[in-house]
Design an enzyme around this catalytic site. Structure first.
Site, short mmCIF file in Angstrom:
data_model
loop_
_atom_site.label_atom_id
_atom_site.label_comp_id
_atom_site.label_asym_id
_atom_site.label_seq_id
_atom_site.Cartn_x
_atom_site.Cartn_y
_atom_site.Cartn_z
N ARG A 45 0.84 -1.20 0.00
CA ARG A 45 0.00 0.00 0.00
C ARG A 45 0.87 1.25 0.00
NH1 ARG A 45 -2.92 -1.38 5.69
NH2 ARG A 45 -1.07 -1.99 6.84
N GLU A 56 -3.04 5.82 4.53
CA GLU A 56 -2.66 4.84 3.50
C GLU A 56 -3.75 4.68 2.45
OE1 GLU A 56 -0.22 1.84 6.48
OE2 GLU A 56 -2.40 1.86 6.53
N ASP A 161 -5.61 -5.33 28.88
CA ASP A 161 -5.36 -4.05 28.22
C ASP A 161 -4.79 -3.11 29.28
OD1 ASP A 161 -6.85 -2.43 25.51
OD2 ASP A 161 -5.94 -1.25 27.13
N THR A 201 -3.03 -4.32 19.96
CA THR A 201 -2.75 -3.07 20.67
C THR A 201 -2.36 -1.99 19.66
OG1 THR A 201 -0.39 -3.52 20.97
CG2 THR A 201 -1.90 -4.38 22.64
N ASP A 227 1.70 -3.12 12.40
CA ASP A 227 1.30 -2.98 11.00
C ASP A 227 1.89 -1.74 10.33
OD1 ASP A 227 -0.16 -1.10 12.35
OD2 ASP A 227 -2.13 -1.75 11.62
N SER A 292 -0.14 -10.30 10.70
CA SER A 292 -1.13 -9.60 9.88
C SER A 292 -0.86 -8.09 9.83
CB SER A 292 -2.52 -9.84 10.49
OG SER A 292 -3.45 -8.94 9.94
#
Ligand SMILES: NC(=O)c1ccc[n+]([C@@H]2O[C@H](COP(=O)([O-])OP(=O)(O)OC[C@H]3O[C@@H](n4cnc5c(N)ncnc54)[C@H](O)[C@@H]3O)[C@@H](O)[C@H]2O)c1
Length: 345
Positions: A45, A56, A161, A201, A227, A292
């Site tokens: 991307r 993006e 969390d 997260t 990511d 991922s």
């Protein structure tokens, strides 16, 4: 006219159809599109980075339909009352180049990410997996839980969390769906006894939200929060002892957990497992890791599914997005009514 599915329409479609049903249908469509992976245009991307986030564009085409998504990632947004991730997307007809469908994709991204995670876990996790440890209980988390129950039968959730309010929100939203939910005091506690571990997260840092000692033999790791360059979640020791699966290798080398590994670090693209070209899990003790980052084909699939499911319904409305003069060479004519009105005013 372009069909437009806005946030209210998307919310109604998902709620009235049933979120679990939408996720199950998406998993099925996703698997079909991953199995025809070579038919798609595939490129990393286009990312525009700033010190606090990224914007993006994610395009692809299967030769008949073109699609793209606009998406951002700003981990500090929630502190200002904004979402970390927001998105919208478009489908267009390759033959004419005309857009045909425009949709909000903030909700749709959560659905497609969960569907992708669940599809991959179904192929890689140990059969009989029931317990998922979840690190991060923000916007993506409920969708992940529901998709994993649909695909694998996960019914027990152990969540951690750093924000106690996010964990309470998660419990409040997901317990009515019949899960057994435990709010934990640490990542160690959340991953204790887990068959599957999901890390989701948001922090623009090379964080170690999951360390090697928390990963038992045979665990499947669904790592979705790393990511972006400089934004990862896993202890490197985990990568070294896992079998790593990715979406589009060139993009994941830039953005995924493996950005921290040498360029020849071995990975397998998921579509190869789904077509049977490459084995997935090889033993009950192997640690499998889905690194991922989110790929354009997943958004294309989600847009096509939403378009097919909502076309002609009250969930969508027409958007006058394309100038369409009676004479295609006389675009100027579209100004005539306003010009005439101005002259007589
Ligand atoms: N792989 C993909 O396809 C994909 C798709 C969508 C989102 N994402 C990524 O997933 C992540 C989660 O997205 P979201 O929309 O749920 O974000 P969000 O901001 O709503 O939630 C993130 C949560 O992580 C928590 N957190 C931050 N650091 C932590 C830590 N060290 N330990 C435990 N919890 C911690 C925060 O308190 C917050 O509740 C983001 O990084 C986003 O970029 C990936």
């Amino acid at each position: 006219m372009v069909a437009f599915l806005d946030v209210a329409g998307m919310s109604r479609w998902v709620a009235e159809t049933g979120v679990e049903r939408v996720l199950t249908e998406l998993v099925s469509r996703m698997r079909s599109d991953f199995r025809r992976w070579p038919e798609f245009e595939r490129a990393p991307r286009v990312a525009s980075h700033s010190p606090i986030g990224v914007i993006e564009l994610m395009p692809t085409s299967d030769g008949t339909t073109y699609g793209f998504k606009y998406v951002n990632g700003h981990p500090s947004n929630p502190a200002h009352g904004l979402q970390t991730v927001t998105a919208f997307g478009v489908l267009a007809d390759v033959a004419s180049g005309y857009p045909v469908f425009l949709a909000e994709m903030t909700l749709l991204t959560a659905l497609r990410t969960a569907a992708t995670s669940a599809m991959v876990a179904k192929a890689l996790a140990r059969p009989g997996s029931r317990t998922m440890g979840m690190i991060g209980s923000g916007s993506q988390s409920e969708f992940q839980a529901l998709a994993f129950r649909g695909a694998l039968g996960i019914d027990t959730l152990r969540v951690w969390d750093t924000d106690p309010a996010a964990m309470e929100k998660f419990r409040r939203n997901i317990e009515p769906y019949g899960f057994d939910v435990t709010i934990c005091g640490s990542a160690e506690e959340a991953t204790d006894g887990a068959d599957v571990i999901t890390t989701c997260t948001a922090d623009k840092a090379n964080a170690d939200v999951l360390t090697d000692d928390m990963v038992g033999p045979g665990v499947h790791i669904n790592a979705i929060g790393g990511d972006c360059p400089g934004k990862t979640e896993l202890d490197l020791a985990i990568l070294r002892r896992s079998t790593v699966f990715v979406e589009h290798e060139p993009q994941t080398r830039i953005e995924g957990e493996i950005q921290q590994m040498p360029a020849d670090f071995p990975v397998t693209e998921v579509w190869q497992v789904l077509t049977g070209a490459t084995p997935g899990r090889r033993s009950a003790t192997e640690v499998t890791l889905f690194d991922s980052v989110g790929f354009a084909i997943e958004d294309f699939t989600a847009l096509r599914h939403a378009n097919a499911a909502t076309r002609g319904t009250s969930y969508v409305r027409d958007l006058d997005l394309i100038a369409d003069p009676a004479d295609p060479k006389d675009l100027f004519q579209l100004l005539a009514p306003a010009v005439a009105q101005r002259a007589t005013a």
